[in-house]
Design a protein around this motif. Structure first.
Motif, PDB file in Angstrom:
ATOM      1  N   PRO A   1       0.814  -1.228   0.000  1.00 28.72           N
ATOM      2  CA  PRO A   1       0.000   0.000   0.000  1.00 28.72           C
ATOM      3  C   PRO A   1       0.846   1.277   0.000  1.00 28.72           C
ATOM      4  CG  PRO A   1      -0.909  -1.570   1.549  1.00 28.72           C
ATOM      5  CD  PRO A   1       0.426  -2.120   1.108  1.00 28.72           C
ATOM      6  N   VAL A   2       1.987   1.247   0.663  1.00 28.35           N
ATOM      7  CA  VAL A   2       2.866   2.423   0.696  1.00 28.35           C
ATOM      8  C   VAL A   2       3.452   2.677  -0.692  1.00 28.35           C
ATOM      9  CG1 VAL A   2       4.996   3.376   1.675  1.00 28.35           C
ATOM     10  CG2 VAL A   2       3.394   2.137   3.150  1.00 28.35           C
ATOM     11  N   VAL A   3       3.903   1.626  -1.354  1.00 28.05           N
ATOM     12  CA  VAL A   3       4.468   1.761  -2.705  1.00 28.05           C
ATOM     13  C   VAL A   3       3.414   2.305  -3.662  1.00 28.05           C
ATOM     14  CG1 VAL A   3       5.420   0.488  -4.673  1.00 28.05           C
ATOM     15  CG2 VAL A   3       6.166  -0.075  -2.346  1.00 28.05           C
ATOM     16  N   LEU A   4       2.217   1.734  -3.620  1.00 27.39           N
ATOM     17  CA  LEU A   4       1.158   2.169  -4.528  1.00 27.39           C
ATOM     18  C   LEU A   4       0.713   3.605  -4.225  1.00 27.39           C
ATOM     19  CD1 LEU A   4      -0.989  -1.084  -4.760  1.00 27.39           C
ATOM     20  CD2 LEU A   4       0.838  -0.290  -6.277  1.00 27.39           C
ATOM     21  N   LYS A   5       0.679   3.978  -2.964  1.00 25.82           N
ATOM     22  CA  LYS A   5       0.304   5.350  -2.589  1.00 25.82           C
ATOM     23  C   LYS A   5       1.318   6.351  -3.154  1.00 25.82           C
ATOM     24  CE  LYS A   5      -0.503   8.330   1.377  1.00 25.82           C
ATOM     25  NZ  LYS A   5      -0.475   8.446   2.835  1.00 25.82           N
ATOM     26  N   GLU A   6       2.596   6.040  -3.027  1.00 26.13           N
ATOM     27  CA  GLU A   6       3.632   6.934  -3.567  1.00 26.13           C
ATOM     28  C   GLU A   6       3.533   7.019  -5.085  1.00 26.13           C
ATOM     29  OE1 GLU A   6       5.697   9.012  -1.878  1.00 26.13           O
ATOM     30  OE2 GLU A   6       4.478   8.336  -0.189  1.00 26.13           O
ATOM     31  N   PHE A   7       3.258   5.894  -5.723  1.00 26.71           N
ATOM     32  CA  PHE A   7       3.101   5.904  -7.172  1.00 26.71           C
ATOM     33  C   PHE A   7       1.927   6.789  -7.578  1.00 26.71           C
ATOM     34  CE2 PHE A   7       1.508   4.632 -11.236  1.00 26.71           C
ATOM     35  CZ  PHE A   7       2.661   4.496 -11.988  1.00 26.71           C
ATOM     36  N   MET A   8       0.819   6.674  -6.866  1.00 27.30           N
ATOM     37  CA  MET A   8      -0.389   7.435  -7.219  1.00 27.30           C
ATOM     38  C   MET A   8      -0.168   8.937  -7.102  1.00 27.30           C
ATOM     39  SD  MET A   8      -2.289   5.157  -8.359  1.00 27.30           S
ATOM     40  CE  MET A   8      -3.893   5.886  -8.573  1.00 27.30           C
ATOM     41  N   LYS A   9       0.769   9.358  -6.244  1.00 22.21           N
ATOM     42  CA  LYS A   9       1.106  10.782  -6.142  1.00 22.21           C
ATOM     43  C   LYS A   9       1.717  11.291  -7.452  1.00 22.21           C
ATOM     44  CE  LYS A   9       2.124  10.913  -1.184  1.00 22.21           C
ATOM     45  NZ  LYS A   9       3.218  11.095  -0.203  1.00 22.21           N
ATOM     46  N   LEU A  10       2.378  10.399  -8.179  1.00 25.10           N
ATOM     47  CA  LEU A  10       3.068  10.785  -9.421  1.00 25.10           C
ATOM     48  C   LEU A  10       2.252  10.492 -10.684  1.00 25.10           C
ATOM     49  CD1 LEU A  10       6.577   9.379  -8.468  1.00 25.10           C
ATOM     50  CD2 LEU A  10       5.827  11.768  -8.405  1.00 25.10           C
ATOM     51  N   LYS A  11       1.215   9.681 -10.546  1.00 21.08           N
ATOM     52  CA  LYS A  11       0.416   9.287 -11.709  1.00 21.08           C
ATOM     53  C   LYS A  11      -0.099  10.524 -12.451  1.00 21.08           C
ATOM     54  CE  LYS A  11      -3.610   6.697 -13.099  1.00 21.08           C
ATOM     55  NZ  LYS A  11      -4.940   6.341 -12.678  1.00 21.08           N
ATOM     56  N   GLY A  12       0.054  10.510 -13.761  1.00 22.24           N
ATOM     57  CA  GLY A  12      -0.398  11.615 -14.594  1.00 22.24           C
ATOM     58  C   GLY A  12       0.660  12.679 -14.839  1.00 22.24           C
ATOM     59  N   LYS A  13       1.754  12.600 -14.123  1.00 20.34           N
ATOM     60  CA  LYS A  13       2.837  13.573 -14.321  1.00 20.34           C
ATOM     61  C   LYS A  13       3.663  13.170 -15.541  1.00 20.34           C
ATOM     62  CE  LYS A  13       2.822  15.216  -9.782  1.00 20.34           C
ATOM     63  NZ  LYS A  13       2.470  16.522  -9.530  1.00 20.34           N
ATOM     64  N   GLY A  14       4.428  14.105 -16.029  1.00 20.56           N
ATOM     65  CA  GLY A  14       5.278  13.848 -17.184  1.00 20.56           C
ATOM     66  C   GLY A  14       6.561  13.145 -16.804  1.00 20.56           C
ATOM     67  N   TYR A  15       7.274  12.721 -17.787  1.00 20.97           N
ATOM     68  CA  TYR A  15       8.564  12.069 -17.618  1.00 20.97           C
ATOM     69  C   TYR A  15       9.568  13.109 -17.160  1.00 20.97           C
ATOM     70  CZ  TYR A  15      11.727   8.201 -18.824  1.00 20.97           C
ATOM     71  OH  TYR A  15      12.602   7.155 -18.798  1.00 20.97           O
ATOM     72  N   ASP A  16      10.451  12.756 -16.246  1.00 20.58           N
ATOM     73  CA  ASP A  16      11.389  13.710 -15.663  1.00 20.58           C
ATOM     74  C   ASP A  16      12.701  13.744 -16.455  1.00 20.58           C
ATOM     75  OD1 ASP A  16      12.794  15.438 -14.064  1.00 20.58           O
ATOM     76  OD2 ASP A  16      12.422  14.331 -12.206  1.00 20.58           O
ATOM     77  N   TYR A  17      12.650  14.410 -17.596  1.00 20.31           N
ATOM     78  CA  TYR A  17      13.846  14.511 -18.434  1.00 20.31           C
ATOM     79  C   TYR A  17      14.974  15.245 -17.729  1.00 20.31           C
ATOM     80  CZ  TYR A  17      11.244  12.760 -22.452  1.00 20.31           C
ATOM     81  OH  TYR A  17      10.525  11.980 -23.299  1.00 20.31           O
ATOM     82  N   GLY A  18      14.639  16.227 -16.899  1.00 27.14           N
ATOM     83  CA  GLY A  18      15.656  16.983 -16.158  1.00 27.14           C
ATOM     84  C   GLY A  18      16.461  16.079 -15.252  1.00 27.14           C
ATOM     85  N   ALA A  19      15.804  15.193 -14.525  1.00 29.79           N
ATOM     86  CA  ALA A  19      16.507  14.277 -13.626  1.00 29.79           C
ATOM     87  C   ALA A  19      17.380  13.299 -14.424  1.00 29.79           C
ATOM     88  CB  ALA A  19      15.506  13.507 -12.766  1.00 29.79           C
ATOM     89  N   ILE A  20      16.894  12.874 -15.567  1.00 29.08           N
ATOM     90  CA  ILE A  20      17.686  11.981 -16.405  1.00 29.08           C
ATOM     91  C   ILE A  20      18.942  12.699 -16.889  1.00 29.08           C
ATOM     92  CG2 ILE A  20      17.743  10.727 -18.610  1.00 29.08           C
ATOM     93  CD1 ILE A  20      14.726  10.196 -18.141  1.00 29.08           C
ATOM     94  N   PHE A  21      18.780  13.931 -17.335  1.00 28.15           N
ATOM     95  CA  PHE A  21      19.918  14.714 -17.813  1.00 28.15           C
ATOM     96  C   PHE A  21      20.937  14.916 -16.693  1.00 28.15           C
ATOM     97  CE2 PHE A  21      22.033  18.793 -18.625  1.00 28.15           C
ATOM     98  CZ  PHE A  21      22.623  18.494 -19.845  1.00 28.15           C
ATOM     99  N   ILE A  22      20.469  15.299 -15.511  1.00 28.54           N
ATOM    100  CA  ILE A  22      21.367  15.526 -14.373  1.00 28.54           C
ATOM    101  C   ILE A  22      22.074  14.240 -13.966  1.00 28.54           C
ATOM    102  CG2 ILE A  22      21.399  16.095 -11.903  1.00 28.54           C
ATOM    103  CD1 ILE A  22      19.208  18.202 -12.568  1.00 28.54           C
ATOM    104  N   SER A  23      21.378  13.103 -14.046  1.00 33.79           N
ATOM    105  CA  SER A  23      22.007  11.840 -13.647  1.00 33.79           C
ATOM    106  C   SER A  23      23.144  11.443 -14.570  1.00 33.79           C
ATOM    107  CB  SER A  23      20.960  10.724 -13.596  1.00 33.79           C
ATOM    108  OG  SER A  23      20.578  10.331 -14.895  1.00 33.79           O
ATOM    109  N   ILE A  24      23.136  11.959 -15.771  1.00 29.53           N
ATOM    110  CA  ILE A  24      24.206  11.665 -16.720  1.00 29.53           C
ATOM    111  C   ILE A  24      25.528  12.243 -16.234  1.00 29.53           C
ATOM    112  CG2 ILE A  24      25.062  12.153 -19.059  1.00 29.53           C
ATOM    113  CD1 ILE A  24      22.131  11.951 -19.986  1.00 29.53           C
ATOM    114  N   PHE A  25      25.431  13.365 -15.543  1.00 32.25           N
ATOM    115  CA  PHE A  25      26.626  14.036 -15.074  1.00 32.25           C
ATOM    116  C   PHE A  25      26.839  13.767 -13.606  1.00 32.25           C
ATOM    117  CE2 PHE A  25      25.000  16.405 -18.698  1.00 32.25           C
ATOM    118  CZ  PHE A  25      26.091  16.279 -19.537  1.00 32.25           C
TER     119      PHE A  25
END
Length: 97
Positions: free
Chosen positions: A73-97
């Motif tokens: 239930p905790v995992v699903l609750k956290e997921f539902m907070k993000l549902k409908g949001k866009g892909y986090d390209y900024g975090a992907i870009f930052i993780s590259i560096f």
């Protein structure tokens, strides 16, 4: 593939296309994507966004049951907070560096 009801799984995808192979190469791994599976639904984030869709098995998947001590239930609750949001390209870009 049949997965048991009320158990949480993690699904890793082996790359099939160029972008997937580039991701696996960059991460020095054999997978290009990961998602959760619970009660025949996939909980995922990719360029389309954060969403839930029916599970369909594909031959490039490796699926593992997660530890029974994980509070689903905790995992699903956290997921539902993000549902409908866009892909986090900024975090992907930052993780590259």
């Amino acid at each position: 593939m049949h997965l048991e009801k009320d158990k949480l799984y993690i699904c890793f995808h082996k790359p099939k296309r160029l972008i997937g192979h580039l991701i696996a190469l960059w991460t020095l791994g054999k997978y290009s994507h990961a998602e959760f599976i619970y009660n025949d639904y996939v909980y995922l984030a990719n360029p389309v966004g954060v969403r839930i869709k029916p599970f369909v098995y594909k031959d490039n998947m490796d699926i593992f049951e997660l530890d029974s001590h994980i509070e689903i239930p905790v995992v699903l609750k956290e997921f539902m907070k993000l549902k409908g949001k866009g892909y986090d390209y900024g975090a992907i870009f930052i993780s590259i560096f």
